[in-house]
Enzyme design. Structure first.
Site, PDB file in Angstrom:
ATOM      1  N   HIS A 123       0.820  -1.225   0.000  1.00  0.00           N
ATOM      2  CA  HIS A 123       0.000   0.000   0.000  1.00  0.00           C
ATOM      3  C   HIS A 123       0.849   1.268   0.000  1.00  0.00           C
ATOM      4  CE1 HIS A 123      -3.658  -2.229   0.484  1.00  0.00           C
ATOM      5  NE2 HIS A 123      -3.327  -2.707   1.661  1.00  0.00           N
ATOM      6  N   HIS A 162      -6.090  -7.370  -0.208  1.00  0.00           N
ATOM      7  CA  HIS A 162      -6.262  -5.965  -0.584  1.00  0.00           C
ATOM      8  C   HIS A 162      -5.525  -5.646  -1.886  1.00  0.00           C
ATOM      9  CE1 HIS A 162      -6.537  -6.224   3.872  1.00  0.00           C
ATOM     10  NE2 HIS A 162      -7.592  -5.436   3.672  1.00  0.00           N
TER      11      HIS A 162
HETATM   12 ZN   LIG Z   1      -3.933  -7.190   2.889  1.00  0.00          ZN
END
Ligand SMILES: [Zn+2]
Length: 347
Positions: A123, A162
């Site tokens: 991320h 994610h």
């Molecule tokens: Zn994750």
């Protein structure tokens, strides 16, 4: 040649508080498993800190200095990313450990590798800590292979729950690093639509497969074998990197997926077969998420056992079974997009 494993107690030094799911216990259970009941005879890889130059391939200098300035303090950098006294040092060690594992594969010392590090990375953006991530380990690794080892095509596969927004952004307009991500939607961070297919030179080299909750081993294997496999055969990667998140495991507190430890073994075998075809077996995983400690431990164990198998165990093409109707409908949009560039036979 053995499988290399990056492992070090110092990956427990980054701590975002007693109630945070991205906790030092994640490394503790993995280290204990390796010490008390090692699943394979592996090559231990002692990490080294990444240099400013290496981190700077992906992150802006001002941001690196900001994270450096948190050393010895506790500073919230984002809602989901608090730097503690040792976070900067630990994040450098995570990126550098992964780079070292890549060097050992490139020079023939290790056959493949798994970097059991934290904090995770996918991320992290060029100038922002996000979602438990500070420096983007997998992106720094891909840059290392391109810049220092002269590779022309690197495939990054992100099976974390994610979407790896940071990794996507790092290579969105490039065709030397392909990004392929499966991720649950709707969910944090909200990026990762199938229509986001890359831009400019990189158009067609950023592949997103958003998935509703409830997917299990057969679904993921189907996606790997029937979609990623044909694309990889045409892209011909010289190295495959994996953002290995175990938050798609059954029982994970953040996710709604149901992958079993055996399923992670099958996904690993599928990637090994792809690496064998065009990348001289070169495959390296780096730990991203995974918050159910038992599922994390059992799944990593299965991945390591698969990595160490002498003949890359081709997962049975049939083991995915017939594509369930729900998955078929969800894959229509990604497939329509991907087929603008890649030849993907009907499953
Ligand atoms: Zn994750």
């Amino acid at each position: 040649m053995k499988t290399g494993v990056v492992t070090d107690k110092r990956f427990m030094d980054h701590d975002m508080g007693a109630y945070h799911v991205e906790s030092p216990h994640r490394i503790e259970v993995l280290n204990r498993m390796l010490e008390e009941d090692p699943p394979i005879a592996y090559l231990p890889i002692e990490p080294r800190p990444a240099t400013d130059e290496e981190v700077g391939w992906v992150h802006e200098k001002g941001y690196i200095d900001l994270v450096r300035s948190t050393a010895g303090k506790t500073v919230p950098l984002d809602m989901d990313a608090t730097a503690g006294p040792k976070t900067f040092a630990t994040a450098l060690l995570a990126a550098g450990g992964f780079l070292k594992s890549l060097d050992l594969i490139m020079d023939g010392t290790a056959r493949n590798a798994f970097a059991l590090v934290r904090p995770p990375g996918h991320h992290a953006e060029a100038s922002q800590a996000l979602g438990f991530c500070f420096f983007n380990n997998v992106a720094i690794g891909a840059e290392h292979l391109v810049r220092n080892h002269g590779l022309r095509r690197v495939l990054v596969v992100d099976w974390d729950l994610h979407h790896g927004n940071g990794t996507e952004h790092a290579f969105y307009a490039r065709r030397d690093v392909m990004y392929f991500s499966t991720h649950q939607v709707p969910l944090y961070p909200g990026t990762g639509a199938a229509r986001d297919f890359g831009a400019g030179d990189g158009l067609g080299f950023n592949l997103n497969v958003p998935l509703l909750a409830g997917k299990g081993d057969a679904d993921y294997l189907h996606i790997f074998e029937k979609i990623l496999g044909p694309v990889a055969a045409q892209f011909e990667p010289e190295f495959i990197l994996v953002s290995a998140g175990f938050d798609i495991a059954a029982g994970d507190p953040l996710g709604g997926m149901a992958v079993t430890p055996a399923g992670f073994g099958l996904l690993t075998a599928s990637l090994m077969a792809m690496a064998e075809r065009t990348a001289a077996d070169r495959l390296a995983l780096v730990l991203e998420g995974g918050y159910d400690l038992r599922a994390l431990r059992d799944s990593v164990r299965e991945v390591l056992k698969t990595l160490a198998k002498r003949d890359s165990p081709a997962p049975s093409l049939c083991s995915g079974g017939d594509s369930p109707e729900a998955l078929r409908v969800e894959l229509e949009d990604p497939l329509r997009t991907f087929r603008r560039k890649w030849d993907i036979p009907a499953a």
